[in-house]
Design an enzyme around this catalytic site. Sequence first.
Site, short mmCIF file in Angstrom:
data_model
loop_
_atom_site.label_atom_id
_atom_site.label_comp_id
_atom_site.label_asym_id
_atom_site.label_seq_id
_atom_site.Cartn_x
_atom_site.Cartn_y
_atom_site.Cartn_z
N ARG A 94 -62.82 23.60 -22.68
CA ARG A 94 -63.59 23.72 -24.37
C ARG A 94 -64.77 24.34 -24.78
O ARG A 94 -65.23 25.29 -25.09
CB ARG A 94 -63.59 22.38 -24.44
CG ARG A 94 -62.14 21.19 -24.79
CD ARG A 94 -61.44 22.53 -25.52
NE ARG A 94 -60.03 20.95 -26.39
CZ ARG A 94 -58.61 21.43 -26.78
NH1 ARG A 94 -58.61 22.90 -26.48
NH2 ARG A 94 -57.46 20.46 -26.69
N ASP A 123 -61.68 15.64 -27.45
CA ASP A 123 -61.72 16.69 -27.04
C ASP A 123 -62.68 17.18 -28.85
O ASP A 123 -63.31 17.82 -28.59
CB ASP A 123 -60.29 17.67 -28.39
CG ASP A 123 -59.48 18.25 -26.34
OD1 ASP A 123 -60.15 18.60 -25.59
OD2 ASP A 123 -58.34 17.83 -26.50
N SER A 174 -48.02 15.47 -28.36
CA SER A 174 -48.80 17.00 -27.94
C SER A 174 -49.16 17.13 -26.51
O SER A 174 -49.44 16.73 -25.76
CB SER A 174 -50.40 16.10 -28.40
OG SER A 174 -51.21 16.89 -28.50
N1 ARG Z 1 -56.65 13.18 -21.93
C1 ARG Z 1 -56.62 15.19 -21.24
C2 ARG Z 1 -58.08 14.87 -21.96
O1 ARG Z 1 -58.71 13.86 -22.37
C3 ARG Z 1 -55.79 16.00 -22.36
C4 ARG Z 1 -56.21 16.06 -23.29
C5 ARG Z 1 -55.57 16.85 -23.87
N2 ARG Z 1 -55.20 17.53 -24.92
C6 ARG Z 1 -54.62 17.81 -26.14
N3 ARG Z 1 -54.64 18.81 -27.52
N4 ARG Z 1 -53.24 17.17 -25.88
O2 ARG Z 1 -58.91 16.63 -21.35
#
Ligand code: ARG
Length: 391
Positions: A94, A123, A174
């Site tokens: 990110r 995120d 996802s």
């Molecule tokens: N739970 C993980 C994290 O917070 C993975 C997130 C995955 N993101 C997604 N858009 N599927 O780093």
Amino acid sequence: MHKKKIVLAYSGGLDTSVIIKWLQEKNFEVISFTADIGQGGEIKIAKERAKKFNVKKIFIKNLKNEFIKNYIFPYLRSSFCYENFYLLGTAIARPLIVKELMKIAYFTNSNYVAHGATGKGNDQIRFELGFKYFNSNINIIAPWRIWELNSRNSLLNFCIKNNIKINKKTKKYSIDKNLFHNSYEGGNLDNLLYEPEENMWENTLSNEISIDYPIYISITFKNGDPIKINNTYYNNEYLFLKLNKIGSITGIGRVDIVENRYIGIKSRGCYETPGATIIMFARKNLESFVLDKEIYFFKESLSINYTKLIYNGYWWSPERILIQNIIDNIQKYLNGVIKIKIFKGHISIVKRYSFNSLYDKKNSSFDEISKKFNQIDSQGFININSLRLII
Ligand code: ARG
């Protein structure tokens, strides 16, 4: 009316595709940015879709090498996983996406930025802390937090209505992919009693069908980073390709966990991180005999915080950078070769070698006598240390 420009962190997946359309309906001129961090075929799909939506400025940038060099390697030097298991494959990507996106916002004179993260996850925090770090005046639109399409099903319906084609697996989970890992969340995984179906896993073979002979490899580390596999130098990208391949056919690096999100929600996630799991294993074994005991424990105590900072979105914070400097400072000892055996989801150590080794057979062996150490001294050591227990 003059349209406002907005740069969208665009993966080409379900959510961000819908967001393009949604922002355009709200009278924004959408500029899309897709970071190529090794997610493969998705890049092409993203580009085609953006064109179909009439996006005039489509930015795609190959960031694979920078991702490994300035984000993955620095993180791996901590030898630590978030909550024991998660190698931060999404969290570590990110900050790089944010940095590049903010450059585009600057050069295109855009006062708005947007992302496709939901209001429930990590995120959104990672994106927005980063956006603000690079430009405190930027306006942030997080459609998921404000729109009427507040479930995956309503998104899918929006796609059907607007003729946006979505592949089958996207409908189910996802997914976040890059050259480091794949992650799967949502759908059936929301049920903790559900065992994922075998074909959810894209990057690793199950133990049932993984190759049925062991693979031996040696990894050479220089100043903490892997540079060679079996005596051959690889550039960063090929090193990951190679280790991912080996980990993939031997079933390495699958995890299925419940983790603590920053905002306090517990969530189920499945991850595949084959190559990095191999590197992590070899690194830990190298650290064990080249690091001074107290440095080792000091680094270990910092690393819990360090991984939490990355997970929570504080890559650009002064405290993450401070800890990184300490971690980087001790990498000068991490030179050597680790030979491992990989078989059916398991890695074991075969040989260790380092010219920085602190291991001294004369000290530890039951069969040898050391000039530096006298067993009689241990008696006094125990006498003094037991004093408070006796009192
Ligand atoms: N739970 C993980 C994290 O917070 C993975 C997130 C995955 N993101 C997604 N858009 N599927 O780093």
